[in-house]
Design an enzyme around this catalytic site. Structure first.
Site, short mmCIF file in Angstrom:
data_model
loop_
_atom_site.label_atom_id
_atom_site.label_comp_id
_atom_site.label_asym_id
_atom_site.label_seq_id
_atom_site.Cartn_x
_atom_site.Cartn_y
_atom_site.Cartn_z
N CYS A 115 15.53 5.69 2.77
CA CYS A 115 15.42 4.94 1.50
C CYS A 115 16.29 5.54 0.41
O CYS A 115 16.51 4.92 -0.63
CB CYS A 115 13.98 4.90 1.03
SG CYS A 115 12.91 4.02 2.17
N HIS A 255 12.56 4.77 -6.81
CA HIS A 255 12.43 4.05 -5.55
C HIS A 255 11.06 3.36 -5.53
O HIS A 255 10.06 3.95 -5.91
CB HIS A 255 12.56 5.04 -4.39
CG HIS A 255 12.27 4.43 -3.06
ND1 HIS A 255 12.87 3.26 -2.64
CD2 HIS A 255 11.44 4.81 -2.05
CE1 HIS A 255 12.44 2.96 -1.44
NE2 HIS A 255 11.55 3.87 -1.06
N ASN A 285 8.96 -2.63 -0.61
CA ASN A 285 9.91 -1.54 -0.39
C ASN A 285 11.12 -2.07 0.39
O ASN A 285 11.00 -2.39 1.56
CB ASN A 285 9.21 -0.41 0.38
CG ASN A 285 10.12 0.79 0.63
OD1 ASN A 285 11.32 0.73 0.40
ND2 ASN A 285 9.54 1.86 1.13
N1 COA Z 1 -4.90 -3.51 5.03
C1 COA Z 1 -6.16 -3.05 5.07
N2 COA Z 1 -6.48 -1.81 5.43
C2 COA Z 1 -5.46 -0.98 5.73
C3 COA Z 1 -4.11 -1.39 5.69
C4 COA Z 1 -3.86 -2.72 5.33
N3 COA Z 1 -2.62 -3.23 5.25
N4 COA Z 1 -3.33 -0.36 6.02
C5 COA Z 1 -4.14 0.68 6.26
N5 COA Z 1 -5.43 0.30 6.09
C6 COA Z 1 -6.64 1.10 6.25
C7 COA Z 1 -6.46 2.26 7.21
O1 COA Z 1 -6.64 1.82 8.54
C8 COA Z 1 -7.54 3.19 6.75
O2 COA Z 1 -8.76 2.74 7.29
P1 COA Z 1 -9.88 3.80 7.78
O3 COA Z 1 -10.23 4.58 6.56
O4 COA Z 1 -10.94 2.92 8.30
O5 COA Z 1 -9.18 4.64 8.81
C9 COA Z 1 -7.58 2.96 5.23
O6 COA Z 1 -6.95 1.70 5.01
C10 COA Z 1 -6.87 4.02 4.44
O7 COA Z 1 -5.62 4.27 5.07
P2 COA Z 1 -4.60 5.29 4.46
O8 COA Z 1 -3.37 5.31 5.33
O9 COA Z 1 -5.28 6.58 4.17
O10 COA Z 1 -4.28 4.54 3.09
P3 COA Z 1 -3.42 5.03 1.88
O11 COA Z 1 -4.21 4.97 0.67
O12 COA Z 1 -2.68 6.30 2.19
O13 COA Z 1 -2.33 3.88 1.77
C11 COA Z 1 -0.04 3.54 2.33
C12 COA Z 1 -1.47 3.64 2.84
C13 COA Z 1 0.89 3.35 3.50
C14 COA Z 1 0.03 2.34 1.42
C15 COA Z 1 0.32 4.82 1.54
O14 COA Z 1 -0.02 5.94 2.32
C16 COA Z 1 1.77 4.93 1.18
O15 COA Z 1 2.27 4.15 0.40
N6 COA Z 1 2.46 5.95 1.71
C17 COA Z 1 3.81 6.32 1.37
C18 COA Z 1 4.76 5.25 1.67
C19 COA Z 1 6.14 5.70 1.48
O16 COA Z 1 6.45 6.44 0.59
N7 COA Z 1 6.96 5.20 2.37
C20 COA Z 1 8.31 5.33 2.48
C21 COA Z 1 9.03 6.31 1.73
S1 COA Z 1 10.51 5.55 1.57
#
Ligand code: COA
Length: 330
Positions: A115, A255, A285
């Protein structure tokens, strides 16, 4: 001292809008979860046969940037594209853009930095200008992430979108221009975000998507924490390097990966959210394209004036991250 100045900006996104509601029909998710956890409401998705491949989007964004700069494609001597989704493994997306623009004098190549591709590309072109190797450079961030999205993985498919943004760089010896770009990488964490050799099954309602034979895998939670630390540290270092305080910043253009990451970084830097440009709500993103799209929108909305300090800050697969401090040109 010669440095690059941004003489024009341009951007484009595909026509097809994929809303959070649409995604509810593809994976087990909800508009409420996506909005609360990411800030994203909708994203744009390229359709095959619509001239919406990575190089098509890059070309459209570039034409707008060139028009704003008043520069003809034949005068370009460099085209650098930051992308992880070039149309093909090779030739580069940049060479396809060169052909489409008829920019026959330009040397053209891609930069792969996840990214962070746009800021890495900007670094290369800006240095080419500073050393006199380029006088008119086109720097592009362009992606078609829909082609490598795993449409069965709800933790990633809700985040990603397609689009392109571009800037034209010309030399300046004045106070304006790109004051510097600070970059860092750490391959030890490559496995937090990477491609793996398995094509995604494209859902029926997205049958206009052209998939690639590999998809994206991410450890979102660990990446989130790394992103906040890396982004805020490098932005703070870049500002300190120029003696620019956070109150001097007219606009931070981060970003756009997650609104919670953006808010956490802004808070650490003491930059209020009304000085932070976000469009993650509309595009999600788009990897290398997020910063140049946001920069172009902010520019066309008249948010940037000559002499304003603009902070660009990025983070992505690699891991890679970086920050640019720009003194905006008239
Ligand atoms: N819809 C509903 N539930 C979802 C989901 C979705 N689209 N995606 C994940 N979940 C669930 C998970 O399964 C998990 O369930 P559980 O607690 O029963 O296991 C729960 O939500 C929490 O998941 P988690 O991964 O801890 O959520 P989070 O708060 O970390 O959010 C992201 C997930 C991906 C949105 C977040 O981690 C993120 O934005 N990460 C960085 C992304 C990034 O910077 N990417 C690229 C860099 S360029």
């Amino acid at each position: 001292m010669i440095k690059g100045r941004i003489a024009g900006t341009g951007s484009t996104t595909p026509k097809r809008i994929l809303t959070n509601k649409d995604l509810e029909n593809i994976v087990d998710t909800s508009d409420e979860w996506i909005t609360r956890r990411t800030g994203i409401k909708e994203r744009r998705i390229s359709s095959s046969g619509q001239d919406e491949n990575t190089s098509d989007l890059a070309t459209k964004a570039s034409l707008k940037a060139l028009e704003m700069a008043g520069i003809s494609p034949e005068d370009l001597d460099m085209i650098v594209v930051g992308t992880v989704t070039p149309d093909r493994q090779f030739p580069s997306a940049a060479c396809l853009v060169q052909k489409a623009l008829k920019a026959s004098k330009a040397v053209a190549f891609d930069v792969s930095a996840g990214c962070s591709g746009f800021l890495y590309a900007l670094f290369v072109a800006d240095n080419a200008i500073a050393t006199g190797n380029s006088r008119k450079a086109l720097v592009i961030g362009a992606e078609r992430l829909s082609s490598i999205t795993n449409w069965e993985d709800r933790s990633t498919c809700v985040l990603l979108g397609d689009g392109a943004g571009a800037v034209v760089l010309t030399p300046t010896t004045g106070p304006d221009g790109i004051l510097s770009t600070h970059l860092q990488s750490d391959g030890n964490f490559w496995n937090l975000l990477y491609s793996y050799d398995e094509a995604s099954k494209i859902p029926e309602i997205l049958d206009t998507i052209e998939g690639k034979p590999f998809s994206l895998r991410m450890e979102g939670n660990r990446l989130f924490k790394k992103a906040v630390v890396c982004l805020s540290n490098i932005a703070a270092a870049a500002l300190e390097h120029h003696g620019v305080s956070s109150t001097d910043i007219r606009l931070m253009i981060p970003h756009q990966a997650n609104i919670r990451i953006i808010k956490a970084v802004a808070k650490k830097l003491c930059i209020p959210m009304d000085k932070v440009y976000t469009n993650i709500q509309r595009y999600g993103n788009t990897s290398s394209a997020t910063i140049p799209i946001a920069l172009d929108e902010a520019n066309r909305e008249g948010l940037l004036r000559a002499g304003d300090y603009v902070l660009l800050v990025t983070f992505g697969a690699g891991l890679t991250w970086g920050a640019s401090v720009v003194n905006w040109s008239s």
